[in-house]
Scaffold this active site. Structure first.
Site, short mmCIF file in Angstrom:
data_model
loop_
_atom_site.label_atom_id
_atom_site.label_comp_id
_atom_site.label_asym_id
_atom_site.label_seq_id
_atom_site.Cartn_x
_atom_site.Cartn_y
_atom_site.Cartn_z
N GLY A 1 -3.66 -4.32 -5.22
CA GLY A 1 -4.99 -3.50 -5.92
C GLY A 1 -3.89 -1.95 -5.95
N HIS A 2 -3.80 -1.66 -7.30
CA HIS A 2 -2.41 -0.47 -7.43
C HIS A 2 -3.62 0.31 -7.95
CE1 HIS A 2 1.65 -2.49 -8.37
NE2 HIS A 2 0.39 -2.66 -7.39
N ASP B 1 0.93 -1.58 -0.15
CA ASP B 1 -0.19 -0.23 0.29
C ASP B 1 0.35 1.09 -0.45
OD1 ASP B 1 -2.28 -1.83 0.61
OD2 ASP B 1 -1.82 -1.65 2.30
N GLN C 1 2.09 -5.60 -3.35
CA GLN C 1 2.64 -5.69 -1.93
C GLN C 1 4.27 -5.11 -1.84
OE1 GLN C 1 1.77 -9.63 -3.74
NE2 GLN C 1 -0.52 -9.39 -2.95
N THR D 1 -6.64 -12.06 2.25
CA THR D 1 -7.41 -11.54 2.20
C THR D 1 -8.49 -12.92 1.38
OG1 THR D 1 -6.24 -12.09 -0.42
CG2 THR D 1 -6.11 -9.77 0.86
N GLY E 1 2.02 2.83 -2.13
CA GLY E 1 1.57 3.68 -3.48
C GLY E 1 2.20 3.45 -5.10
N LYS E 2 2.93 2.41 -4.94
CA LYS E 2 3.45 1.66 -6.51
C LYS E 2 2.88 1.84 -7.37
CE LYS E 2 3.26 -2.14 -4.92
NZ LYS E 2 2.68 -1.99 -2.90
N ARG F 1 3.28 -28.55 -7.55
CA ARG F 1 3.35 -29.54 -8.61
C ARG F 1 2.52 -29.65 -9.44
NH1 ARG F 1 8.52 -32.22 -7.61
NH2 ARG F 1 7.49 -32.55 -5.88
N ASN G 1 -5.14 -9.59 -5.15
CA ASN G 1 -5.37 -8.94 -3.56
C ASN G 1 -4.74 -7.90 -3.95
OD1 ASN G 1 -3.01 -10.51 -3.71
ND2 ASN G 1 -2.85 -10.69 -1.52
N ARG H 1 -10.52 -2.98 4.01
CA ARG H 1 -9.75 -3.01 5.49
C ARG H 1 -9.68 -2.00 5.54
NH1 ARG H 1 -7.12 -8.95 5.68
NH2 ARG H 1 -5.28 -8.16 4.44
#
Length: 423
Positions: A40-41, A13, A224, A129, A15-16, A143, A38, A303
């Protein structure tokens, strides 16, 4: 030709998405190398807020090619909805978005397994999440997984059925009450698979190798944050993939000696979602103010994020394991109005002050040691040059640079792509 990396240095979170969006005009290819839906950008420009989950953040730029790499796990249903959400912007997604055949698929039963596993843990939940990401990576390393390339095979439906049946047996083993209609979920899944087939699948490692030979510029985009890395994060309260620089090599097939710049993104304070240790977490009015002013709610999950003062011990650790060459500080504007700011410069670890990140940072072992800084009152959101920034913020920035020994090249003063100051 080399590739540059962009990584989060905290618990995600940071700010990427905004920074990738700001930098994209400098690159021919934006490649996402790990994580799932999971992550979110969030990008904001022209008065519109966009949240991307799987699609790389360069999708809004006309010339950039966007690659979903082999290290990513894809939920076809979420992916289809994400594409549908972009249709109103008249983007040429078919020619700008390509997918690695080696990327793994999240099945409906992966999500059910996630829910059953988390429910069985009771109070020991890790804060999943519930998007099915952990079970998908477990199948990958075990595998057993299905990959995007398998969609092209004639027996894909049979392969799906065999794995889904195995998952159902595992769900029964957890012996918890979760309600679901698998037939309905599978109908949705296979409809989404048909939509994914409309995109081009590639052998991404070969594609990127040829792109580098042709002199194309590449930006590798992580999801992440470094402190959620499955190896180097605050295990077991981590994600299921390698979020650090090494993950770009395994998640795209780019050789380590082809990586040049490593851009590290961090907030001027720290946030964390879900469970896990957080030494500088605030439980007072200061923490509540950070959350409110910074709108600290997950862009995908909704969240509320836990908030705390900047942790330089953790930041130095993330800079070290990633080989960061340039830093970008986000959300400096959120700290406007605080009389005093605190920065954690050391941990008191089992009664002894240390400056490195230890194996265990649970509160019974670690107490943060703070240094105080004078705050600033100015509204930063309209500022456009470094010279305009208040002296107190400049001192804050210079202290961080001195401690981590890496320059801060970008200071973000708001969510819009225009609210970005180059230093």
């Amino acid at each position: 030709m080399t590739a540059d990396l962009l990584l989060g240095l905290q618990w995600g979170d940071e700010g990427k998405g905004k920074i990738v969006d700001v930098l994209t005009s400098n690159y021919d290819i934006i490649a996402r190398f790990q994580g799932g839906p999971n992550a979110g950008h969030t990008l904001e420009f022209d008065g519109i807020k966009h949240v991307l989950r799987t699609i790389p953040s360069g999708i809004f730029h006309k010339t950039a090619i966007n690659i979903i790499g082999n290290g990513v796990v894809i939920d076809p249903v979420v992916f289809q909805k994400e594409i549908e959400g972009l249709e109103k912007f008249n983007l040429d997604i078919k020619s700008k978005l390509i997918i690695s055949r080696k990327a793994h698929l999240i099945l409906p039963t992966h999500r059910l397994l996630d829910a059953a596993s988390e429910a069985s843990k009771g109070k020991a939940k890790i804060g999943s999440t519930l998007k099915g990401i952990g079970p998908t990576y477990m199948d990958k390393t075990g595998r057993n997984g299905l990959r995007v390339g398998d969609i092209e095979l004639e027996d894909f439906a049979d392969r799906y059925r065999a794995l889904a049946d195995k998952h159902e047996a595992m769900i029964e083993f957890y012996d918890v009450a979760i309600q679901y209609n698998l037939e309905e979920l599978e109908k949705e899944f296979f409809e989404a698979i048909e939509e994914i087939k409309k995109l081009d699948f590639i052998d991404s490692e070969e594609y990127l190798h040829q792109a580098q030979k042709a002199g194309k510029s590449i930006l590798c985009e992580g999801a992440q944050g470094s402190l959620l890395d499955v190896d180097f994060g605050t295990y077991p309260f981590v994600t299921s993939s390698n979020t650090t620089a090494a993950g770009a090599c395994t998640g795209l097939g780019i050789a380590p000696n082809k990586i040049k710049e490593v851009y590290g993104i961090f907030k001027a304070y720290v946030t964390r979602v879900g469970s896990g240790p957080f030494p500088t977490e605030l439980f007072d009015e200061d923490g509540a103010t950070m959350a409110r002013v910074g709108n600290e709610f997950g862009s995908v999950t909704g969240r509320q994020r836990r908030c705390g003062w900047l942790d330089l011990v953790a930041l130095k650790y993330a800079v070290q394991i990633n080989g960061v060459t340039q830093l970008m500080m986000m959300k400096g504007d959120v700290l406007s109005g605080f009389e005093t700011l605190k920065v954690c410069t050391e941990y008191n670890y089992k009664g002894k002050n240390i400056s490195h990140f230890p194996y265990n940072i649970e509160p019974e072992n670690v107490t943060p040691v703070y240094q105080d800084f004078k705050g600033w009152q100015a509204d930063l959101t309209g500022m456009t040059t470094y010279d305009e920034l208040p002296i107190e913020l400049k001192e804050y920035i210079e202290f961080i640079e001195k401690e981590v020994e890496v320059p801060i090249k970008i200071v973000s003063v708001g969510p819009d792509r225009k609210q970005t100051i180059l230093k």
